[in-house]
Design an enzyme around this catalytic site. Structure first.
Site, PDB file in Angstrom:
ATOM      1  N   ASP A 120      63.306  68.901  31.021  1.00  8.96           N
ATOM      2  CA  ASP A 120      62.612  67.681  31.396  1.00  8.96           C
ATOM      3  C   ASP A 120      61.172  67.767  30.869  1.00  8.96           C
ATOM      4  O   ASP A 120      60.767  68.765  30.269  1.00  8.96           O
ATOM      5  CB  ASP A 120      62.627  67.502  32.918  1.00  8.96           C
ATOM      6  N   GLU A 128      59.948  59.398  40.748  1.00  6.34           N
ATOM      7  CA  GLU A 128      59.697  60.835  40.876  1.00  6.34           C
ATOM      8  C   GLU A 128      58.843  61.140  42.106  1.00  6.34           C
ATOM      9  O   GLU A 128      59.014  60.538  43.159  1.00  6.34           O
ATOM     10  CB  GLU A 128      59.095  61.380  39.580  1.00  6.34           C
TER      11      GLU A 128
END
Length: 846
Positions: free
Chosen positions: A329, A528
């Protein structure tokens, strides 16, 4: 009433219940086993399908043999389009680019679709521009198309995964995947970072809505369908030969199991729970030949996943036979012990095949090349990583596909948000809605006069959630959503078609007495860690529609509550007030799908019935792990008829701190745990501002209330010049760690009005552990603000880090100081994205 505890026949939940030790949530009880160590033989072997011909594999090996170390290293580095140019791709042989949530062609998140396609062509041309004798290897472009091609203006936006989990329809999921792939192909990309196959266990987590369900069997039942929709059935035919793209299951592994639901945190679960719950979706992913896997930011038992060789190499690749490539990521490799964003041989040696190094790619390329040459990263490991990347490109058919604009579906902009695509999205909305309460008011008669109230009724960005046109999905207006329909517009159209009428009044103050009211409320967009919350409840300002419901009920008006949310939350007050309650999740662009279920048809029977069922349990309190109000699988239907209601307790069982998560100052007031202070530039003679008007600095400074959006919603600071200078600061006693936010390109957003030009330079800084840290930022953008106008000034947190500030120990995220006079009003100081800023500061280093 209808619900089932287990909706998909699977032995997995039973196996988990019978074999999981009582202490599983506290980690493996075996003292001799090192943290993060695994037992591969206990994991399932999976037959990954054959997806390359012998000729295809031979081509990969021929390419590999012809490549230099520099070319090989380039193939395993992925850069963000906001930090790389086509010339960089040509020079460094980069294997991939991505567009992060806040990146778009020319720095424009809202760039038209043709600009995306033109940039795809430019990157492709650069990757193929090689000197004679050098291999030309086409670049791959990855994008977060997580609920449709959601970065593109005008694309179809499907419900987020939590809503799709409520729909219980794997065939629908496959159709959604296919439509998403087609729309991606229109703009020239060939790889999506989807599907998210997390199994959230704590809905305080800000990414919980990206998961289909907390039940591993339900999640696993969807994975193959979505992969087939995106990639097509696994075969040796090129993926790009059909209406398909490469997929990526994420985030490997247990991102939904972190302690307290902290994004990028640590999962302390046992290996048994890791395998049975969080590993379950990867079995159908392997069986359906997913092309790539993205590792998680998070840790398992204290070891970052991107550096855990046991999980990546020993289990995913060797035991489960994954034949694609593994990508990290966003700068996640920089969180691995002993690593930084600029260097991480540990991750490469653990089995990472491609580094997502959005803004750190240049330094990472140099360090990785040096590590290959000195043997820190063995050439055999590099060759394996490069071969895996090349195999995916071969499988896509990139070597024969030509430039993006020459491929099938490219440039067919009429396919973005095509009517047939929107029809499927509208169907998905209908199937995702969960009816939690109905005392008989539903279905409504469309021939009536309907009031639509609540702050979420006419807000397409809000109903679409995060990962929509921007990372956080904020800073957008309805005008940014071409062809989309808000919940209000969908209701208005439905009622008008039947001869009724509708009235929009967010505050509930109607002009004509309505026959019924629909009140739309819920969460605002986030993505997130920005969505992590301390307890399972709405922020206080998001509960204001509850009072609207109460007033309408007192006026004798039936109330239907519609909740926009990415997760189940404690909302007992709203459930008590409303006559009917519908959970709409995050429905996306087709808000008319909500109206489809709220109104009766021509014969007064429901036009559609509810079929959505809860993808996880609904809480009775705001406390994680507390009692359940509605179980997993619950969902009423019209066929159930009216249901009696017993008033619920309105005790949340948690302290209501009103935490806004990254909001430090709002509507002229410091938020809980933060304080507003005016002092000398060196911190002397401090005045803590709790009431206004206030005077400090021996009369040189005064603070008054000012209006902005609401009465007295700001504070005006009038400070005279003096040799001791002056500072305005928002601070707290306890330090906060903003390193995740700094890595994520989050900005400090200050909503302010310059009431008079400053007489001397004004610097902005942060403080660490109560002391100065890093050099102050002298921002020309600040001095250039037009006096008398409210503006949102965005300062990237990376600017403060670049001056030397320790972003893990921030006690004052906002500090202005000057030696001159200052006349300024401030309404809000918070963290956010660039889409919310009117002016974005550059990062001066002196």
């Amino acid at each position: 009433m209808r619900f089932k505890t287990i909706l998909y026949s699977s032995l997995l939940p039973l196996a988990l219940a019978s074999t999981l030790p009582a202490t599983a949530s506290q980690g493996d009880s075996s003292p001799e086993k090192p943290s993060g160590a695994v037992n591969p033989l206990e994991w399932p072997e999976v037959a990954y399908p054959r997806v390359l011909t012998a000729d295809g594999e031979a081509h990969v090996q021929t390419l590999l043999a012809s490549m230099s170390a520099e070319q090989k290293v380039g193939q395993i580095v992925q850069a963000d389009i906001g930090s790389v140019t086509p010339e960089d791709v040509r020079e460094f042989h980069l294997g991939s680019v991505l567009n992060g949530g806040n990146s778009g062609p020319g720095g424009n998140d809202l760039a038209p679709a043709r600009d995306w396609l033109a940039l795809a062509d430019a990157f492709y041309a650069a990757s193929m521009d090689r000197a004679p004798g050098q291999p030309a290897i086409p670049i791959m472009w990855g994008t977060d198309a997580v609920h449709g091609h959601s970065n593109i203006v005008g694309a179809t936006l499907f419900p987020h995964n939590v809503g799709l989990g409520a729909a219980r329809d794997p065939a629908l999921i496959e159709r959604i995947g296919r439509i998403t792939a087609i729309e991606i192909r229109v703009t020239g990309q060939e790889w999506t970072f989807a599907p998210t196959v997390t199994v959230p266990q704590d809905y305080r987590w800000g990414r919980a809505y990206e998961g289909y369900s907390s039940d591993p069997a339900l999640v696993a039942s969807y994975v193959g369908s979505m992969i087939r929709g995106l990639q097509g059935p696994p075969s040796t035919a090129p993926i790009l030969a059909g209406p398909h793209v490469a997929a990526s299951t994420k985030h490997f592994l247990a991102d939904g199991a972190t302690v307290d639901g902290k994004d990028q945190g640590d999962a302390t679960v046992s290996e048994l729970e890791l395998r049975l719950i969080h590993g379950a979706p990867y079995i159908p992913a392997m069986e359906n030949g997913v092309a790539t896997v993205m590792t998680s930011f998070s840790s398992w038992q204290g070891v970052k996943i991107s550096g855990n060789r046991g999980l990546i190499a020993d289990i995913l690749k060797d035991r489960m036979n994954f034949r694609g490539f593994v990508v990290t990521d966003w700068n996640a490799h920089g969180q691995v012990a002993g690593c930084s964003n600029a260097s991480c041989p540990v991750a490469a040696n653990a089995g990472i095949d491609m580094f997502m190094a959005p803004d750190s790619w240049r330094a990472l390329y140099a360090s990785t090349l040096a590590q290959v040459k000195d043997g820190t990263i063995p050439m055999a490991r590099l060759d394996d990583a490069v071969a895996r990347v090349l195999r995916v490109k071969q499988r896509l058919g990139l070597f024969d596909a030509g430039k993006p604009s020459a491929r099938a579906y490219s440039g067919r902009f009429d396919l973005l948000g095509a009517p047939e695509h929107r029809a499927v999205a509208r169907e998905a909305v209908r199937k995702s809605l969960v009816l939690l309460k109905n005392t008989g008011v539903l279905p409504l008669k469309p021939q009536a006069h309907i009031l639509v109230a609540g702050d979420g009724a006419d807000d397409i960005a809000r109903q679409s959630g995060g990962w929509t046109l921007s990372w956080q999905g904020t800073g957008l207006s309805n005008g940014d959503f071409l062809g989309a329909t808000s919940l209000w517009r969908g209701i208005e159209q439905n009622v008008a078609a039947a001869g009724g009428s509708a009235e929009l009044a967010p505050d509930g103050k109607f002009g004509r007495h309505p026959d019924a009211a629909i009140v739309v409320f819920g969460e605002t967009p986030y993505a997130e860690f920005q969505g992590d919350i301390p307890s399972l409840q709405l922020r206080p300002e998001l509960r204001r529609p509850f009072a609207t419901m109460r007033k309408l009920k007192a006026a004798g008006i039936p109330v239907v509550a519609v909740m926009i949310t990415g997760r189940p939350l404690y909302i007992n007050e709203a459930l008590n007030e409303a006559d009917a309650f519908v959970t709409a999740w995050l429905p996306g662009s087709e808000g008319a799908g909500v109206a489809d279920l709220l109104f009766a048809g021509k014969d007064r029977a429901p036009a559609f019935d509810f079929q959505g069922r809860l993808p996880t349990a609904w809480p009775a309190t705001a406390r994680h792990g507390g009692p359940t109000l509605f179980p997993f699988g619950y969902g009423l239907t019209y066929a159930d008829g009216p249901q009696p209601w017993k008033a619920l307790s309105q005790d949340s069982q948690v302290a209501d701190d009103g935490s806004g998560g990254g909001v430090y100052f709002d509507k002229g007031l410091a938020t809980p745990s933060w304080s507003l202070t005016v002092s000398q530039a060196d911190g002397g003679d401090p005045l803590r501002v709790t009431t206004v008007p206030a005077t400090g600095l021996s009369g040189r400074a005064s603070v008054h209330a000012a209006d902005h959006t609401v009465q007295e919603g700001a504070r005006q600071f009038v400070i005279a010049a003096g040799p001791a200078g002056a500072a305005v600061e928002i601070a707290a006693q306890n330090a906060v760690d903003l390193s995740r936010e700094t890595n994520g390109d989050v900005m400090l957003l200050a909503t302010l009005r310059l009431d008079a030009p400053p007489s001397a330079p004004v610097a902005m800084s942060v403080r660490c552990d109560g002391s100065d840290c890093g050099r102050p930022l002298h921002l020309p953008e600040f001095a250039a603000l037009a006096p008398g106008q409210w503006r949102v000034l965005g300062v990237p947190l990376k600017c403060f880090a670049a001056t030397g500030a320790d972003m893990t120990r921030i006690t004052a995220p906002f500090r202005l100081d000057t030696r001159g006079s200052l006349n300024i009003s401030v309404s809000r100081v918070a963290l956010g994205g660039g889409m919310e800023a009117d002016v974005i500061a550059k990062c001066p280093l002196d």
